[in-house]
Design a protein around this motif. Sequence first.
Motif: not given
Length: 71
Positions: A55-56, A59, A62-63
């Motif tokens: 998940r990290k 994330k 996506r940044q």
Amino acid sequence: MIDFIHAHSTRLYAIAAAALSLIAYYIQDLPTGLILALVAAILGTGEAVQRVEDRKTAKALRQEPPLSTRL
């Protein structure tokens, strides 16, 4: 405390796995069933840690990258 665990889940998992190995080696009177149950718990924890790290990573992907790394 939850934020600390989330941020350092891989390190905490490594410490727990190493501690289990040391305990199983140095305390020889432990029943085999207990050791196997602890190993199964460590494997289950490893799966949870992997999901947190996935998940990290997702994330972070996506940044938008910082300006200093763009050409």
